[in-house]
Design a protein around this motif. Sequence first.
Motif, PDB file in Angstrom:
ATOM      1  N   ILE A 183       3.334  -5.505  -9.542  1.00  0.00           N
ATOM      2  CA  ILE A 183       2.270  -4.497  -9.612  1.00  0.00           C
ATOM      3  C   ILE A 183       1.098  -5.030 -10.438  1.00  0.00           C
ATOM      4  O   ILE A 183      -0.066  -4.878 -10.051  1.00  0.00           O
ATOM      5  CB  ILE A 183       2.831  -3.197 -10.223  1.00  0.00           C
ATOM      6  CG1 ILE A 183       3.915  -2.622  -9.300  1.00  0.00           C
ATOM      7  CG2 ILE A 183       1.718  -2.177 -10.446  1.00  0.00           C
ATOM      8  CD1 ILE A 183       4.644  -1.427  -9.868  1.00  0.00           C
ATOM      9  N   GLY A 218      -0.865  -7.469  -8.438  1.00  0.00           N
ATOM     10  CA  GLY A 218      -1.760  -6.809  -7.485  1.00  0.00           C
ATOM     11  C   GLY A 218      -3.005  -6.277  -8.154  1.00  0.00           C
ATOM     12  O   GLY A 218      -4.123  -6.413  -7.638  1.00  0.00           O
ATOM     13  N   ARG A 219      -2.830  -5.675  -9.320  1.00  0.00           N
ATOM     14  CA  ARG A 219      -3.998  -5.178 -10.058  1.00  0.00           C
ATOM     15  C   ARG A 219      -4.869  -6.334 -10.519  1.00  0.00           C
ATOM     16  O   ARG A 219      -6.106  -6.227 -10.561  1.00  0.00           O
ATOM     17  CB  ARG A 219      -3.538  -4.356 -11.255  1.00  0.00           C
ATOM     18  CG  ARG A 219      -2.875  -3.039 -10.876  1.00  0.00           C
ATOM     19  CD  ARG A 219      -2.265  -2.356 -12.079  1.00  0.00           C
ATOM     20  NE  ARG A 219      -1.668  -1.075 -11.726  1.00  0.00           N
ATOM     21  CZ  ARG A 219      -0.821  -0.408 -12.504  1.00  0.00           C
ATOM     22  NH1 ARG A 219      -0.494  -0.903 -13.696  1.00  0.00           N
ATOM     23  NH2 ARG A 219      -0.314   0.730 -12.108  1.00  0.00           N
ATOM     24  N   VAL A 254      -2.169  -0.782  -4.274  1.00  0.00           N
ATOM     25  CA  VAL A 254      -0.920  -1.249  -4.883  1.00  0.00           C
ATOM     26  C   VAL A 254       0.251  -0.407  -4.386  1.00  0.00           C
ATOM     27  O   VAL A 254       1.320  -0.931  -4.061  1.00  0.00           O
ATOM     28  CB  VAL A 254      -1.014  -1.189  -6.418  1.00  0.00           C
ATOM     29  CG1 VAL A 254       0.345  -1.421  -7.057  1.00  0.00           C
ATOM     30  CG2 VAL A 254      -2.018  -2.222  -6.922  1.00  0.00           C
ATOM     31  N   ILE A 256       2.376  -2.679  -1.970  1.00  0.00           N
ATOM     32  CA  ILE A 256       3.406  -3.312  -2.806  1.00  0.00           C
ATOM     33  C   ILE A 256       4.571  -2.357  -3.071  1.00  0.00           C
ATOM     34  O   ILE A 256       5.722  -2.651  -2.730  1.00  0.00           O
ATOM     35  CB  ILE A 256       2.808  -3.805  -4.142  1.00  0.00           C
ATOM     36  CG1 ILE A 256       1.754  -4.881  -3.892  1.00  0.00           C
ATOM     37  CG2 ILE A 256       3.921  -4.341  -5.046  1.00  0.00           C
ATOM     38  CD1 ILE A 256       1.063  -5.366  -5.149  1.00  0.00           C
ATOM     39  N   GLU A 257       4.284  -1.205  -3.673  1.00  0.00           N
ATOM     40  CA  GLU A 257       5.360  -0.330  -4.129  1.00  0.00           C
ATOM     41  C   GLU A 257       6.157   0.281  -2.977  1.00  0.00           C
ATOM     42  O   GLU A 257       7.390   0.199  -2.957  1.00  0.00           O
ATOM     43  CB  GLU A 257       4.780   0.771  -5.024  1.00  0.00           C
ATOM     44  CG  GLU A 257       4.228   0.262  -6.352  1.00  0.00           C
ATOM     45  CD  GLU A 257       3.654   1.375  -7.197  1.00  0.00           C
ATOM     46  OE1 GLU A 257       4.336   1.789  -8.155  1.00  0.00           O
ATOM     47  OE2 GLU A 257       2.529   1.837  -6.915  1.00  0.00           O
TER      48      GLU A 257
END
Length: 260
Positions: free
Chosen positions: A161, A164-165, A174, A178-179
């Motif tokens: 995470i 990604g940020r 995100v 991703i999540e």
Amino acid sequence: MSAGATASRQSIPAPPSRSRGLLRRHSTMPLVIAAALLATYLWVRTLDLDAIEQRSLNAEHLLRVTRQHISITVMTALLVVAIAGSAGILLTRPALRWLAPYATALANVGQAMPAIGLLVLLSIWLGIGATTALTGLVAYAVLPVLSNTIVGINQVDRSLIEAGRGIGMSPFAVLVRIELPLAVPVILAGVRTALVLAVGVATLATFINAGGLGSLIVTGIKLQRDPVLITGAVLTGALALTLDWLGGVVADLLRPRGLD
């Protein structure tokens, strides 16, 4: 490069394709379900059915109550995914994370109550019919999806995470890129559990005039007609196993390749 190294490389078998792995993992259950249904059909055909059994076990009636059961179950699944899935996502956001234990405890109330008691209480409040049955089934099946959504998202590696940020992704990106993909296996496990629960509890919908395969089971018990009772039980079990199998196939299809 030596000939021995080349031969060694060529001798390494290629990994099986995803479709072949899926077929190998999920090919047994449809055969088991088909065998159970066929055995039940052949057994009933050998019996000398009386008028009551013939009315309950004719093709038109069986198709009608099966459609009713599937309709209630599918509607329950869609509502549970929409409600519990959305709530689970919101409860993993930093601003609302503190509410997660309270929401889970509230969802647990519906499942902690006896299913027939929940349906009867709702019928007193909302009246009898399919809408009341649907409300009760949603309340009963919401916990697995809610808790699995929260657990699945919360267990995603925080370093992914943060990465990604770090490349400029927005919080929404995100979540979506991703999540949620990494949480899919856990979320779908909750959906499969909710589906099986819904199929089982939907048999009780017949007590509030919502139809379904439960009518066969109740008729078989009340009138002591074993062929009707066994047919209703086999159809209910076959439907639960079929939906669980379909859930497993979908979970494998949506699973990120790195988690295979």
